[in-house]
Each structure stands twice: as structure tokens, then as C-alpha cells.
Design an enzyme around this catalytic site. Structure first.
Site, PDB file in Angstrom:
ATOM      1  N   ARG A 149      30.417  54.410  -2.655  1.00  0.00           N
ATOM      2  CA  ARG A 149      30.677  52.982  -2.468  1.00  0.00           C
ATOM      3  C   ARG A 149      29.788  52.206  -3.436  1.00  0.00           C
ATOM      4  O   ARG A 149      28.703  52.687  -3.807  1.00  0.00           O
ATOM      5  CB  ARG A 149      30.353  52.563  -1.035  1.00  0.00           C
ATOM      6  CG  ARG A 149      31.143  53.307   0.040  1.00  0.00           C
ATOM      7  CD  ARG A 149      30.668  52.877   1.428  1.00  0.00           C
ATOM      8  NE  ARG A 149      31.421  53.551   2.488  1.00  0.00           N
ATOM      9  CZ  ARG A 149      31.043  54.698   3.067  1.00  0.00           C
ATOM     10  NH1 ARG A 149      29.924  55.298   2.680  1.00  0.00           N
ATOM     11  NH2 ARG A 149      31.775  55.245   4.025  1.00  0.00           N
ATOM     12  N   LYS A 173      27.099  54.375   5.268  1.00  0.00           N
ATOM     13  CA  LYS A 173      27.205  53.509   6.447  1.00  0.00           C
ATOM     14  C   LYS A 173      26.497  54.155   7.632  1.00  0.00           C
ATOM     15  O   LYS A 173      26.545  55.368   7.814  1.00  0.00           O
ATOM     16  CB  LYS A 173      28.673  53.256   6.790  1.00  0.00           C
ATOM     17  CG  LYS A 173      29.375  52.338   5.794  1.00  0.00           C
ATOM     18  CD  LYS A 173      30.786  52.025   6.245  1.00  0.00           C
ATOM     19  CE  LYS A 173      31.468  51.037   5.306  1.00  0.00           C
ATOM     20  NZ  LYS A 173      32.848  50.728   5.716  1.00  0.00           N
ATOM     21  N   HIS A 244      36.125  49.211  -5.203  1.00  0.00           N
ATOM     22  CA  HIS A 244      36.456  50.396  -4.401  1.00  0.00           C
ATOM     23  C   HIS A 244      37.528  51.259  -5.064  1.00  0.00           C
ATOM     24  O   HIS A 244      37.770  52.383  -4.621  1.00  0.00           O
ATOM     25  CB  HIS A 244      36.949  49.949  -3.030  1.00  0.00           C
ATOM     26  CG  HIS A 244      36.128  50.475  -1.889  1.00  0.00           C
ATOM     27  ND1 HIS A 244      34.747  50.448  -1.870  1.00  0.00           N
ATOM     28  CD2 HIS A 244      36.495  51.043  -0.716  1.00  0.00           C
ATOM     29  CE1 HIS A 244      34.319  50.991  -0.740  1.00  0.00           C
ATOM     30  NE2 HIS A 244      35.356  51.357  -0.021  1.00  0.00           N
ATOM     31  N   ARG A 247      36.589  54.706  -6.168  1.00  0.00           N
ATOM     32  CA  ARG A 247      36.398  55.577  -4.995  1.00  0.00           C
ATOM     33  C   ARG A 247      37.745  56.079  -4.488  1.00  0.00           C
ATOM     34  O   ARG A 247      37.905  57.277  -4.197  1.00  0.00           O
ATOM     35  CB  ARG A 247      35.663  54.788  -3.903  1.00  0.00           C
ATOM     36  CG  ARG A 247      35.441  55.516  -2.591  1.00  0.00           C
ATOM     37  CD  ARG A 247      34.550  54.649  -1.705  1.00  0.00           C
ATOM     38  NE  ARG A 247      34.549  55.028  -0.297  1.00  0.00           N
ATOM     39  CZ  ARG A 247      33.766  55.940   0.249  1.00  0.00           C
ATOM     40  NH1 ARG A 247      32.918  56.613  -0.518  1.00  0.00           N
ATOM     41  NH2 ARG A 247      33.816  56.196   1.538  1.00  0.00           N
ATOM     42  N   HIS A 270      32.988  59.731   5.465  1.00  0.00           N
ATOM     43  CA  HIS A 270      33.738  59.141   6.568  1.00  0.00           C
ATOM     44  C   HIS A 270      33.339  59.808   7.881  1.00  0.00           C
ATOM     45  O   HIS A 270      33.323  61.037   7.986  1.00  0.00           O
ATOM     46  CB  HIS A 270      35.246  59.340   6.367  1.00  0.00           C
ATOM     47  CG  HIS A 270      35.822  58.476   5.294  1.00  0.00           C
ATOM     48  ND1 HIS A 270      37.029  58.755   4.675  1.00  0.00           N
ATOM     49  CD2 HIS A 270      35.370  57.329   4.724  1.00  0.00           C
ATOM     50  CE1 HIS A 270      37.280  57.815   3.771  1.00  0.00           C
ATOM     51  NE2 HIS A 270      36.294  56.951   3.791  1.00  0.00           N
ATOM     52  N   TYR A 279      44.442  58.750   2.277  1.00  0.00           N
ATOM     53  CA  TYR A 279      44.634  59.297   0.929  1.00  0.00           C
ATOM     54  C   TYR A 279      45.763  60.313   0.868  1.00  0.00           C
ATOM     55  O   TYR A 279      46.357  60.521  -0.185  1.00  0.00           O
ATOM     56  CB  TYR A 279      43.312  59.898   0.419  1.00  0.00           C
ATOM     57  CG  TYR A 279      42.261  58.830   0.285  1.00  0.00           C
ATOM     58  CD1 TYR A 279      42.326  57.884  -0.737  1.00  0.00           C
ATOM     59  CD2 TYR A 279      41.237  58.730   1.201  1.00  0.00           C
ATOM     60  CE1 TYR A 279      41.398  56.879  -0.840  1.00  0.00           C
ATOM     61  CE2 TYR A 279      40.290  57.723   1.102  1.00  0.00           C
ATOM     62  CZ  TYR A 279      40.385  56.796   0.084  1.00  0.00           C
ATOM     63  OH  TYR A 279      39.457  55.789  -0.016  1.00  0.00           O
TER      64      TYR A 279
END
Length: 298
Positions: A149, A173, A244, A247, A270, A279
Site C-alpha cells: 500500500r 493495517k 492503489h 497493488r 489481507h 482479484y
């Protein structure tokens, strides 16, 4: 101080202290509540407590009429739910007007993905005859090679590099640390940047951060976004490219080349594999496009 201002301030304090939400999240919800307050004042409503469901539905309809995106309306509903849950918990109201307000469903949104050729053009766009171009080329190479990110790239430190092992570590995150492989090409550009551009940008100062601005400080997300926009234009890429996008392109390309979905989940950081599954939708969409284009009976 108006009743709206006082309640909004108390609500922001509640989100921060009681809910423990991040500053950006609190700011986002507070902004939504302020927008709602502005609307209520045009309707001659004096505070958040003396209204009903109809007023809220009229507000959401007004947002739609203004051309707000569906996801923006969904975010407004989320903020108002939190606001009225807070007012109920603090016994400021006895009935929750949000109780029967349903948010619109999320629109299916597949992020833009660059082709390999477009990625090559984008990566080649910086002028690598000067210190800024070398830095920017290294940044773009790292983004595409690792799927980081932009916020993770901004906070990348020299201590996070393990180039001799072909790895970097990053804090994603939820302060979740992960180790990500980095290819030889991106590593070579980092080495070139470290040996040529970074000392010039540092100007005999010290900084723990890998990528620096013209004053020797760390770059911001906004600065990287502006640079990417400029290079997209130079590369003549006619797509809606955001920070993004590299990515998304990273994830899509390695999936198309046979990577396992669980591996991609780990690489992207994730928490839930359902986030990664978008994806597979992108890959299937592109597969269909290729089939339609090349099969004689498609």
C-alpha cells in the site's frame, strides 16, 4: 456553540475514547455528521434529537440527487448509525430513527488494472538522469514488485530492507507485520537510489525512512499520488489510475501466472481471503475478454 456543534464534538470524543477508532476514521465520521447538521439547519431542525426517520430518508435522497456515489451514501448511513447509537447509549434519545433505515447495497467495483505493457511504460516514465527520477523509479518498482500500500511505502524504513535475502518487512493495517519478497529488478533500483540519490536528498542529515523528499524528510501519500498521476500522463495511459493501481496490478498479474490465492492473501496482508477474491473476478473478466477477442466462434 450550537447544539449540533456540541453533540458532534461529544460524538467525536466518544469514537476516539470509547470506541478506540483511528483518527482518520473519527475525522471521516465527524465530517459526515457535520454535513448532516448542515442539511438539518436548512430544514429548520434545531438538533439531532428532534427528528424522525422521514427526515433521514429525505437527507439520503438529497445526497443521491446531488450525484453522490452509492458508496458515499453507504458511508453516510454508517456514520449516522453510529451517531444515533451513541445518542441512545447516552440516553439522549429514547427511539432510534436509524433503526429501520437500510443502506443501499455496495456497487460491484473492480479496480483498474494495468496490462504488463502499461506497467512497463509507467515504470520507464521517470527521468533517471536526475536524483528525483532515480528515487521515483525505485518507488514505482517497489510498489509493483511487492504490492505494498502507498501508506506502507511512505513508512518503509532502511531497517525494513533485507535485500541480501530478497525480502522487505512492512507494517500493514492493524499494525500487522508481514514479510514480502522483492525481485532483483526492484532491489537493483533501491541499491542505485541508495548509492546516488538518497545521499543528495539527505543533505548530511539523518532519517530512518527509505524514500525522502527534496528537504530530506519523508514523503507523504499525497506527494506520491501526485507523482504517479504525472507519470501516468507521461506514459500516455488512458485509465483511471490511483496509487492503489500498482497493488491491484501486482495481485492480478501473479494470479494470472498461477499463484495460489492464499499466497496472494499473505503477500497483500489481507486479514480475510474474501478481500483477496476480488482479484479472481478481475482475472476471469480479463480471461473472458481475451476469449472473446481471439476465439473464432466467440
Amino acid at each position: 456553540m450550537t447544539a449540533f456543534t456540541e453533540t458532534t464534538g461529544d460524538f467525536a470524543h466518544y469514537l476516539t475514547v470509547e470506541q478506540g477508532l483511528a483518527a482518520n476514521t473519527v475525522a471521516s465520521y465527524t465530517q459526515e455528521v457535520r454535513a448532516f447538521a448542515d442539511y438539518l439547519q436548512t430544514q429548520h431542525v434545531q438538533d439531532f434529537k428532534s427528528l424522525d426517520r422521514v427526515t433521514i430518508m429525505n437527507y439520503l435522497a438529497a445526497l443521491t440527487a446531488q450525484g453522490k456515489a452509492r458508496n458515499s451514501v453507504i458511508h453516510a448511513v454508517s456514520a449516522l448509525r453510529k451517531l444515533y447509537r451513541y445518542l441512545m447509549q447516552t440516553h439522549q434519545i429514547t427511539e432510534n430513527p436509524m433503526a429501520n433505515v437500510a443502506a443501499p447495497k455496495h456497487a460491484e467495483h473492480l479496480p483498474a488494472v494495468l496490462t504488463v505493457a502499461e506497467v512497463d511504460r509507467l515504470l520507464a516514465a521517470p527521468d533517471t538522469t536526475d536524483k528525483y527520477g532515480i528515487r521515483d523509479r525505485a518507488m514505482l518498482e517497489v510498489l509493483y514488485a511487492t504490492g505494498l500500500r502507498v501508506s506502507e511505502l511512505v513508512h518503509l524504513k532502511l531497517a525494513d530492507l533485507h535485500l541480501e535475502m530478497g525480502l522487505i518487512q512492512t507494517l500493514g493495517k492493524g499494525d500487522k507485520e508481514r514479510i514480502v519478497p522483492i525481485g532483483d529488478v526492484a532491489s537493483d533500483w533501491i541499491h542505485r537510489y541508495l548509492s546516488t540519490s538518497r545521499p543528495l536528498l539527505l543533505k548530511q542529515r539523518t532519517s530512518p525512512y527509505l524514500f525522502l523528499n527534496a528537504h530530506g524528510g519523508g514523503l507523504t501519500r499525497q506527494a506520491i499520488w501526485q507523482k504517479i498521476k504525472r507519470y501516468v500522463a507521461l506514459a500516455d495511459i488512458q485509465k483511471d489510475v490511483t496509487p492503489h493501481t500498482l497493488r491491484h496490478s501486482f495481485a492480478t498479474h501473479i494470479l494470472e501466472n498461477g499463484a495460489d490465492l492464499r499466497v496472494v492473501q499473505e503477500l497483500l496482508g489481507h486479514a480475510d481471503i474474501t478481500t483477496t477474491q476480488i482479484y479472481t473476478h478481475i482475472s476471469k473478466k480479463r480471461l473472458t475478454a481475451v476469449y472473446d477477442r481471439y476465439h473464432p466462434r466467440a
